[in-house]
Every structure is written in C-alpha cells, then in structure tokens.
Write a protein that holds these residues in place. Sequence first.
Motif, PDB file in Angstrom:
ATOM      1  N   UNK A  97       0.829  -1.207   0.000  1.00 40.71           N
ATOM      2  CA  UNK A  97       0.000   0.000   0.000  1.00 40.71           C
ATOM      3  C   UNK A  97       0.861   1.254   0.000  1.00 40.71           C
ATOM      4  N   UNK A  98       1.933   1.255   0.827  1.00 39.15           N
ATOM      5  CA  UNK A  98       2.821   2.411   0.891  1.00 39.15           C
ATOM      6  C   UNK A  98       3.546   2.614  -0.434  1.00 39.15           C
ATOM      7  N   UNK A 142      -2.167   4.855  -5.997  1.00 37.03           N
ATOM      8  CA  UNK A 142      -2.627   4.341  -4.703  1.00 37.03           C
ATOM      9  C   UNK A 142      -3.717   3.288  -4.824  1.00 37.03           C
ATOM     10  N   UNK A 143      -3.726   2.400  -3.846  1.00 36.98           N
ATOM     11  CA  UNK A 143      -4.758   1.370  -3.752  1.00 36.98           C
ATOM     12  C   UNK A 143      -6.010   2.001  -3.147  1.00 36.98           C
ATOM     13  N   UNK A 144      -7.151   1.736  -3.757  1.00 36.19           N
ATOM     14  CA  UNK A 144      -8.411   2.309  -3.276  1.00 36.19           C
ATOM     15  C   UNK A 144      -9.060   1.458  -2.190  1.00 36.19           C
ATOM     16  N   UNK A 145      -9.004   0.145  -2.378  1.00 40.55           N
ATOM     17  CA  UNK A 145      -9.764  -0.757  -1.517  1.00 40.55           C
ATOM     18  C   UNK A 145      -8.930  -1.987  -1.189  1.00 40.55           C
ATOM     19  N   UNK A 146      -8.966  -2.392   0.078  1.00 37.69           N
ATOM     20  CA  UNK A 146      -8.269  -3.598   0.530  1.00 37.69           C
ATOM     21  C   UNK A 146      -9.299  -4.616   0.991  1.00 37.69           C
ATOM     22  N   UNK A 147      -9.229  -5.830   0.447  1.00 38.59           N
ATOM     23  CA  UNK A 147     -10.023  -6.954   0.944  1.00 38.59           C
ATOM     24  C   UNK A 147      -9.129  -7.680   1.936  1.00 38.59           C
ATOM     25  N   UNK A 150      -2.380   4.535   8.321  1.00 40.61           N
ATOM     26  CA  UNK A 150      -1.284   5.496   8.321  1.00 40.61           C
ATOM     27  C   UNK A 150      -0.726   5.786   6.945  1.00 40.61           C
ATOM     28  N   UNK A 151      -1.142   5.022   5.940  1.00 45.19           N
ATOM     29  CA  UNK A 151      -0.712   5.269   4.556  1.00 45.19           C
ATOM     30  C   UNK A 151      -1.509   6.447   4.009  1.00 45.19           C
ATOM     31  N   UNK A 152      -0.870   7.315   3.254  1.00 45.61           N
ATOM     32  CA  UNK A 152      -1.557   8.474   2.669  1.00 45.61           C
ATOM     33  C   UNK A 152      -1.414   8.475   1.148  1.00 45.61           C
ATOM     34  N   UNK A 153      -2.538   8.496   0.420  1.00 47.34           N
ATOM     35  CA  UNK A 153      -3.905   8.380   0.946  1.00 47.34           C
ATOM     36  C   UNK A 153      -4.183   6.967   1.429  1.00 47.34           C
TER      37      UNK A 153
END
Length: 229
Positions: free
Chosen positions: A43-44, A52-57, A76-79
């Motif tokens: 994600x970072x 950036x990743x929008x959605x995490x399953x 804590x990852x932005x976004x």
Amino acid sequence: MIRVMIVEDEPLIAEAHRAYVERVPGFSVHTVVHDGSGAVRAAASASGGGDPIDLVLLDFGLPDAGGLDVAAALSGVRPSPDIIAVTSARDLEIVRTAVTRGIALYLLKPFTFAAFRDKLERYREYRDALPAGSNALSQHDIDRAISALRTSDERAVSPKGVAPQTLDHVSACIRAAEGPMTAAELAAAIGVSRVTAWRYLEHLADDGVLTRHTEYGRAGRPQIRYAVR
C-alpha cells in the motif's frame, strides 16, 4: 477503475477472490499479498508511486499479524485505502473494534459471489456519492455516502427461495464435513428436505463456492457429491 488489493494467506482462496473481483465491473486487482507486513508495504509503495490502492479486501487470519492491527497500520498510509474485512470472526468485540478502525464493510466467510458482489457494489455507490476533488461536503453528500454503505436489502442479493440464514447454515455444514456430501446427507445433517438441501447445494455450486463430483454406482442413478472448492 477501483484498484483493489487482496490480502489473504491461502493462495487458492486469494485466487478465488481475484476471480470474483474481476467479475464485478469497475474493479481491478492491483496486487495480491499473503501477510500483513506485505500488505502495508504494498500500500505504501503504491501510494508513493502515484498509483494508490483504493480498496483492501483484508483477511483477519493472517500468519504474521491480526487483521485489526493491519487495518490500523494501513490507516497510516496516505492516501489511506478503504477496507472490507473478509473474515469468519463473529465476535461482537472484534466487530466493534473493526468499526473504530475505519473498516467500511464486513464480509463473513463463507460467502457466495452474490454477497461478495453486493459488498463491492455498495462500496462503489459510496465512492460515487462523494463529489470528486472536493473537501467541502454537504450534509446530503455525507448522508448519501453513509447510506450506501450501511443499507442492505437481503432480498436483492438472495435469489427467490434462498434464505441467507439457511445458506450460511448449509455453507458451514459442508465446510465442516470430512469429505464431499450428497444432498441426502446434508438434509439429514441440518434437518431439511433433500430437495431443499439440493437446491442450496446447487446454488453454491453455481456461484463457484462448491464443486460437483459425480459417482456412478453399480445400479440406480449417478450420485452427486458436493465439496468446498
């Protein structure tokens, strides 16, 4: 396209989730990882690279970290990506903590493709309800977005004659079985008619949750046994 990261330690289940995501219009699989630390790194890295990743399953039963801790780290990852918990955990305290950690939706295992698709479509409605590039949301914008996440009509995701509670019962029973089951065996185990058991087994098989195994005996009709894919 909504970019999705799948976090699941079982490779076969992860691939099944990938296949499900690819069947829902508007979603694409960004990456698949098998542990919590890999999820946070991915994600970072994606955010740092401008994709950036929008959605995490997010599976909660990871080998290196609890799902709630991974969710906190991802915040804590932005976004920060949104999260759908994919878990068999039904403990009330876990559910409450998941809400406080910013988890948007909660998907209980085992589930059908219809239930999976419902969660993704509700998430897409939530995103569509928020004006792009705007930090000045109206009360209407906020209410509409939250409603998309929190409102569910079980009749819309369950075919006629298929009750969600019975479907959960059937799924749990066949997952706990030592081997493939026939409709008659399932019917005896959960206390329903053989026809009802067969209908639910066929529904799960059509959704890709179960596989069919045909056995040919010396006499009579062939017998179909069902097992978890």
